[in-house]
Design a protein around this motif. Structure first.
Motif, PDB file in Angstrom:
ATOM      1  N   TYR A  80      37.372  44.672  30.199  1.00  0.00           N
ATOM      2  CA  TYR A  80      37.585  43.228  30.367  1.00  0.00           C
ATOM      3  C   TYR A  80      36.809  42.716  31.575  1.00  0.00           C
ATOM      4  O   TYR A  80      36.142  41.672  31.512  1.00  0.00           O
ATOM      5  CB  TYR A  80      39.082  42.956  30.542  1.00  0.00           C
ATOM      6  N   ILE A  81      36.886  43.447  32.675  1.00  0.00           N
ATOM      7  CA  ILE A  81      36.181  43.046  33.900  1.00  0.00           C
ATOM      8  C   ILE A  81      34.673  43.022  33.666  1.00  0.00           C
ATOM      9  O   ILE A  81      33.970  42.083  34.061  1.00  0.00           O
ATOM     10  CB  ILE A  81      36.545  44.005  35.049  1.00  0.00           C
ATOM     11  N   HIS A  82      34.175  44.061  32.991  1.00  0.00           N
ATOM     12  CA  HIS A  82      32.729  44.162  32.739  1.00  0.00           C
ATOM     13  C   HIS A  82      32.249  43.075  31.784  1.00  0.00           C
ATOM     14  O   HIS A  82      31.243  42.403  32.056  1.00  0.00           O
ATOM     15  CB  HIS A  82      32.412  45.542  32.170  1.00  0.00           C
ATOM     16  N   GLU A  83      32.972  42.882  30.677  1.00  0.00           N
ATOM     17  CA  GLU A  83      32.535  41.916  29.668  1.00  0.00           C
ATOM     18  C   GLU A  83      32.604  40.478  30.153  1.00  0.00           C
ATOM     19  O   GLU A  83      31.858  39.617  29.663  1.00  0.00           O
ATOM     20  CB  GLU A  83      33.369  42.081  28.394  1.00  0.00           C
ATOM     21  N   ASN A  84      33.478  40.218  31.116  1.00  0.00           N
ATOM     22  CA  ASN A  84      33.612  38.858  31.647  1.00  0.00           C
ATOM     23  C   ASN A  84      32.837  38.676  32.944  1.00  0.00           C
ATOM     24  O   ASN A  84      32.977  37.649  33.621  1.00  0.00           O
ATOM     25  CB  ASN A  84      35.083  38.522  31.852  1.00  0.00           C
ATOM     26  N   ASP A  85      32.027  39.678  33.277  1.00  0.00           N
ATOM     27  CA  ASP A  85      31.147  39.610  34.441  1.00  0.00           C
ATOM     28  C   ASP A  85      31.918  39.246  35.710  1.00  0.00           C
ATOM     29  O   ASP A  85      31.497  38.414  36.511  1.00  0.00           O
ATOM     30  CB  ASP A  85      30.022  38.591  34.203  1.00  0.00           C
ATOM     31  N   ILE A  86      33.073  39.889  35.880  1.00  0.00           N
ATOM     32  CA  ILE A  86      33.909  39.656  37.052  1.00  0.00           C
ATOM     33  C   ILE A  86      33.471  40.602  38.162  1.00  0.00           C
ATOM     34  O   ILE A  86      33.322  41.806  37.942  1.00  0.00           O
ATOM     35  CB  ILE A  86      35.397  39.904  36.716  1.00  0.00           C
ATOM     36  N   LYS A  87      33.236  40.050  39.327  1.00  0.00           N
ATOM     37  CA  LYS A  87      32.828  40.870  40.461  1.00  0.00           C
ATOM     38  C   LYS A  87      34.023  41.690  40.942  1.00  0.00           C
ATOM     39  O   LYS A  87      35.013  41.140  41.409  1.00  0.00           O
ATOM     40  CB  LYS A  87      32.284  39.998  41.588  1.00  0.00           C
ATOM     41  N   ALA A  88      33.926  43.010  40.800  1.00  0.00           N
ATOM     42  CA  ALA A  88      35.064  43.863  41.130  1.00  0.00           C
ATOM     43  C   ALA A  88      34.711  44.973  42.099  1.00  0.00           C
ATOM     44  O   ALA A  88      35.588  45.715  42.536  1.00  0.00           O
ATOM     45  CB  ALA A  88      35.631  44.470  39.848  1.00  0.00           C
ATOM     46  N   GLY A  89      33.437  45.104  42.457  1.00  0.00           N
ATOM     47  CA  GLY A  89      33.040  46.155  43.392  1.00  0.00           C
ATOM     48  C   GLY A  89      33.393  47.533  42.851  1.00  0.00           C
ATOM     49  O   GLY A  89      33.197  47.829  41.669  1.00  0.00           O
ATOM     50  N   LEU A 159      42.058  42.750  41.823  1.00  0.00           N
ATOM     51  CA  LEU A 159      43.320  42.981  41.122  1.00  0.00           C
ATOM     52  C   LEU A 159      44.470  42.138  41.666  1.00  0.00           C
ATOM     53  O   LEU A 159      45.549  42.109  41.088  1.00  0.00           O
ATOM     54  CB  LEU A 159      43.700  44.466  41.191  1.00  0.00           C
ATOM     55  N   ARG A 160      44.240  41.447  42.784  1.00  0.00           N
ATOM     56  CA  ARG A 160      45.307  40.629  43.344  1.00  0.00           C
ATOM     57  C   ARG A 160      45.121  39.135  43.028  1.00  0.00           C
ATOM     58  O   ARG A 160      45.862  38.298  43.528  1.00  0.00           O
ATOM     59  CB  ARG A 160      45.428  40.856  44.855  1.00  0.00           C
ATOM     60  N   THR A 161      44.166  38.805  42.194  1.00  0.00           N
ATOM     61  CA  THR A 161      43.917  37.403  41.857  1.00  0.00           C
ATOM     62  C   THR A 161      44.930  36.887  40.831  1.00  0.00           C
ATOM     63  O   THR A 161      45.580  37.659  40.127  1.00  0.00           O
ATOM     64  CB  THR A 161      42.507  37.225  41.283  1.00  0.00           C
ATOM     65  N   GLU A 162      45.028  35.561  40.739  1.00  0.00           N
ATOM     66  CA  GLU A 162      45.924  34.942  39.757  1.00  0.00           C
ATOM     67  C   GLU A 162      45.528  35.338  38.336  1.00  0.00           C
ATOM     68  O   GLU A 162      46.390  35.555  37.484  1.00  0.00           O
ATOM     69  CB  GLU A 162      45.883  33.412  39.897  1.00  0.00           C
ATOM     70  N   GLU A 163      44.219  35.448  38.093  1.00  0.00           N
ATOM     71  CA  GLU A 163      43.742  35.824  36.765  1.00  0.00           C
ATOM     72  C   GLU A 163      44.259  37.207  36.370  1.00  0.00           C
ATOM     73  O   GLU A 163      44.706  37.418  35.239  1.00  0.00           O
ATOM     74  CB  GLU A 163      42.215  35.823  36.729  1.00  0.00           C
TER      75      GLU A 163
END
Length: 216
Positions: A80-89, A159-163
């Motif tokens: 999910y993080i990868h496909e939505n291009d979420i910056k996760a380090g 991982l601590r974001t509202e999303e």
């Protein structure tokens, strides 16, 4: 293993996978359950506020909650993080490698006059809630260490974001205290993956630099 040995053996271990690792067997779930169960023996001074006890099925009086993502869910979250291009380090790489992720939240008392949680006051009760949650976390880290499971205390990052709260079904009134990553036994030895160890472990100084005997 004596408790003193476990305490000295415990250390921050960050395991970074380049790609999703194979899923573990059922034995891992038994160990993770044992790790989570150890949290229930942590001391706590005040009950969670009644608003938390009536929110949903997680209605215990303890001022913390633990959300368990098994390895398969860790891989789904990484996707999910990868496909939505979420910056996760490095969170993404840890999700690739983890046998489990424990999202540990604490339950603040509602602030007087605040429209909604999780706004909270810096008062004694909330300080006690955080301390209790931290004690529960330490119980889990020590149990993981005793079971030879490499573990990492993360502040959570993305991982601590509202999303992510919404994605994982965590009540918005709760505040993430820590993300505990649990890795496969033996993964703390570098191979075709990277292993990072806590950088502050050897910088604490001697006991007389942070402890003092009081004479009256």
């Amino acid at each position: 293993m004596k408790i003193q040995e476990v305490i000295r053996k415990r250390r921050t271990t960050k395991v970074l996978g380049n790609n999703p690792w194979p899923l573990p067997g059922a034995e891992v779930d038994r160990k993770v359950y044992e790790i989570i169960q150890s949290a229930e023996m942590a001391p706590f001074h005040y009950q969670a506020h009644k608003t938390h006890q009536s929110n949903n099925s997680l209605n215990s009086i303890v001022p913390w909650r633990v959300y368990w993502l098994k390895a398969a869910e860790c891989r789904k979250l990484a996707t999910y993080i990868h496909e939505n291009d979420i910056k996760a380090g490095k969170i993404l790489q840890m999700l690739f490698a983890a046998d489990a992720l424990l999202q540990v939240t604490w339950l603040p008392d509602p602030s007087e006059g605040a429209a909604e949680l999780p706004v909270f006051e810096g008062n004694l009760r909330n300080m006690e809630h955080i301390a209790a949650g931290s004690a529960a976390i330490q119980n889990m880290l020590l149990t993981a260490t005793a079971l030879n499971i490499p573990n990492y205390w993360s502040s959570g990052g993305v991982l601590r974001t509202e999303e992510m709260h919404a994605k994982l079904g965590i009540n918005s009134s709760e505040i993430l205290l820590v993300s505990v990553f649990l890795f496969p036994e033996g993964a703390d030895v570098a191979g075709d993956h990277k292993v990072g160890l806590g950088g502050l472990r050897d910088k604490k100084g001697e006991i007389n630099q942070w402890s003092e005997v009081i004479s009256l």
